[in-house]
Write a protein that holds these residues in place. Structure first.
Motif, PDB file in Angstrom:
ATOM      1  N   HIS A  75       0.821  -1.200   0.000  1.00  0.00           N
ATOM      2  CA  HIS A  75       0.000   0.000   0.000  1.00  0.00           C
ATOM      3  C   HIS A  75       0.864   1.261   0.000  1.00  0.00           C
ATOM      4  N   CYS A  76       0.215   2.380  -0.270  1.00  0.00           N
ATOM      5  CA  CYS A  76       0.778   3.695   0.019  1.00  0.00           C
ATOM      6  C   CYS A  76      -0.153   4.378   1.013  1.00  0.00           C
ATOM      7  N   ILE A  77       0.408   5.295   1.775  1.00  0.00           N
ATOM      8  CA  ILE A  77      -0.385   5.998   2.785  1.00  0.00           C
ATOM      9  C   ILE A  77      -0.959   7.274   2.191  1.00  0.00           C
TER      10      ILE A  77
ATOM     11  N   PHE B 293      -5.008   3.167   3.498  1.00  0.00           N
ATOM     12  CA  PHE B 293      -3.981   2.342   2.873  1.00  0.00           C
ATOM     13  C   PHE B 293      -4.442   2.034   1.455  1.00  0.00           C
ATOM     14  N   VAL B 294      -3.739   2.616   0.498  1.00  0.00           N
ATOM     15  CA  VAL B 294      -4.204   2.644  -0.893  1.00  0.00           C
ATOM     16  C   VAL B 294      -3.309   1.788  -1.772  1.00  0.00           C
ATOM     17  N   ARG B 295      -3.910   0.948  -2.598  1.00  0.00           N
ATOM     18  CA  ARG B 295      -3.187   0.138  -3.575  1.00  0.00           C
ATOM     19  C   ARG B 295      -3.265   0.804  -4.946  1.00  0.00           C
TER      20      ARG B 295
ATOM     21  N   PHE C 268      -8.493   3.511  10.430  1.00  0.00           N
ATOM     22  CA  PHE C 268      -7.986   3.676   9.070  1.00  0.00           C
ATOM     23  C   PHE C 268      -8.935   2.973   8.107  1.00  0.00           C
ATOM     24  N   TRP C 269      -8.811   3.313   6.834  1.00  0.00           N
ATOM     25  CA  TRP C 269      -9.606   2.690   5.786  1.00  0.00           C
ATOM     26  C   TRP C 269      -8.665   2.068   4.761  1.00  0.00           C
ATOM     27  N   ARG C 270      -9.227   1.260   3.901  1.00  0.00           N
ATOM     28  CA  ARG C 270      -8.504   0.744   2.748  1.00  0.00           C
ATOM     29  C   ARG C 270      -9.137   1.302   1.494  1.00  0.00           C
TER      30      ARG C 270
ATOM     31  N   PHE D  76       2.421  -4.251  -7.708  1.00  0.00           N
ATOM     32  CA  PHE D  76       3.270  -3.221  -8.301  1.00  0.00           C
ATOM     33  C   PHE D  76       3.418  -3.322  -9.817  1.00  0.00           C
ATOM     34  N   GLN D  77       2.479  -3.946 -10.517  1.00  0.00           N
ATOM     35  CA  GLN D  77       2.638  -4.046 -11.974  1.00  0.00           C
ATOM     36  C   GLN D  77       2.612  -2.685 -12.659  1.00  0.00           C
ATOM     37  N   HIS D  78       2.085  -1.679 -11.990  1.00  0.00           N
ATOM     38  CA  HIS D  78       1.995  -0.336 -12.567  1.00  0.00           C
ATOM     39  C   HIS D  78       3.259   0.481 -12.317  1.00  0.00           C
TER      40      HIS D  78
END
Length: 398
Positions: free
Chosen positions: A39-41, A59-61, A82-84, A117-119
């Motif tokens: 994730h990134c914050i 927590f963002v993908r 927190f949220w996702r 992380f394919q992007h």
């Protein structure tokens, strides 16, 4: 290779709701640092007239630090800490962003989303993983060390590396992958991180032979077709060579190999310590321990014990050992095992870790007993995902 996370229509596990659901809400936000778990914050505004500056961590993908994105909340209620969420639209892209090579990558319905992380360019993927390892060691072990995640031969620009695949069965018997944090099966014709000759698990029962060629020699290992073995083709060699380099085992030394599997490290360490040395291998899985006994049969001074590591060490091998290899599962060795290891007073411990948080926590436990982190190497054995393998050398503080 199906994702073992679950979310049948966004339902990973039952938690008591703390207010109204936030699922589906969208926020425009700037992406902060990478976090453990792929994730990134991101911080999104949740303030009111009374507290307008209040924010919530998400927590963002599918994002990259520094980007500006639209985040859609996938899990969370108003009162959660927190949220996702997923980055469903990129407003300002990072220079490290690329088009995912796999058509099933990314967020949204009908996509697998299993690769974190394919992007991201392959070089920056490794930089993000290194940042996570550093952050975990700094936060949990209170040490600041440089970390570089190294490329390992055996994949094709981060693709075609999985030697084993676990497919999920969809409607009508279709083959697919489970969507991220879901039981929903996404039909997938070709998973690009799997080798074209990957062995399907579960498959036909039986035993296969894995050959490991290293600078120290070559050995073959019997392992169950569906048993544990590193899935990146370059992993066994680089891990064995790193452990041997870190420990620098000498003839006649006594070595303990904990969570020994089918005896990979024990076999090569037996060569290093020679016939006057001693190897004690402990493995909790009965089938793996049986294979270890066969793979190590006939070698002087080698003993394989089947049982939980903490329970075996509580009753056996109560004597000094010069060297220890720790290769625990994802949850790490934990305090009880660490204390039993240091009770044997080894001069050095090689810790092989697939989870940087568990590694950092156990490094802190070792530090309480006078062992310091002397060296660490990290390897990209799971490209396109957030996973990273580390080998740490812990030595007694003189």
């Amino acid at each position: 290779m199906s994702n073992r996370n679950t979310r049948p229509g966004r339902r990973p596990r039952q938690r008591q709701a703390r207010g109204a659901s936030m699922v589906g809400r969208r926020f425009e936000a700037e992406v902060g640092p990478v976090a453990h778990g792929g994730h990134c914050i991101v911080r999104v505004p949740t303030g009111s007239e009374v507290e307008p500056a209040e924010t919530r961590v998400v927590f963002v993908r599918h994002a990259i630090p520094g980007e500006r994105v639209v985040v859609e909340i996938t899990e969370g209620t108003e009162g959660d800490r927190f949220w996702r969420g997923d980055a469903v639209e990129v407003l300002q892209a990072s220079s490290e962003r690329v088009e995912p090579p796999c058509p099933y990558a990314g967020p949204g319905p009908g996509l697998c989303g299993g690769c974190d992380f394919q992007h991201v360019t392959i070089a920056h993927q490794r930089e993000l993983k290194a940042a996570v390892v550093r952050e975990q060691l700094a936060r949990l072990a209170k040490i600041d060390v440089p970390v570089t995640v190294e490329q390992v031969a055996g994949d094709e620009d981060g693709l075609r590396w999985r030697t084993r695949v676990q497919w999920a069965s969809g409607p009508g018997g279709t083959r697919g992958m489970r969507a991220h944090r879901s039981t929903t099966v996404i039909p997938v014709e070709d998973c690009l991180i799997a080798r074209t000759d990957a062995r399907e698990v579960p498959g036909p029962a039986g035993v296969v032979t894995e050959q490991v060629v290293t600078a120290a020699g070559t050995h073959s290992f019997a392992v169950d077709a569906d048993g544990f073995w590193q899935v990146h083709p370059g992993a066994p060699r680089v891990l064995v060579e790193t452990v041997l380099d870190f420990l620098d085992a000498q003839p006649g030394e006594r070595v303990m190999d904990l969570y020994a599997g089918v005896g990979l490290f024990a076999r090569f360490l037996a060569d290093a310590v020679g016939p006057t040395g001693r190897i004690a291998a402990v493995e909790g899985d009965r089938d793996a321990a049986k294979h270890a006994q066969g793979n190590l049969a006939g070698i002087p001074g080698v003993r394989v014990e089947c049982g939980s590591v903490d329970k075996v060490l509580a009753t056996s091998f109560d004597e000094p050992f010069d060297l220890v290899v720790l290769d625990p599962p994802r949850e790490g060795a934990r305090r009880e095992v660490v204390e039993q290891v240091v009770d044997r007073a080894p001069r050095a411990v090689a810790y092989v870790a697939c989870d940087p948080a568990a590694l950092a926590r156990d490094v802190a436990f070792f530090a309480e007993h006078g062992y310091r982190l002397e060296r660490i190497r990290a390897f990209d054995l799971f490209p396109m995902t957030h996973h990273v393998e580390c080998v740490a050398l812990l030595t007694r503080d003189r």
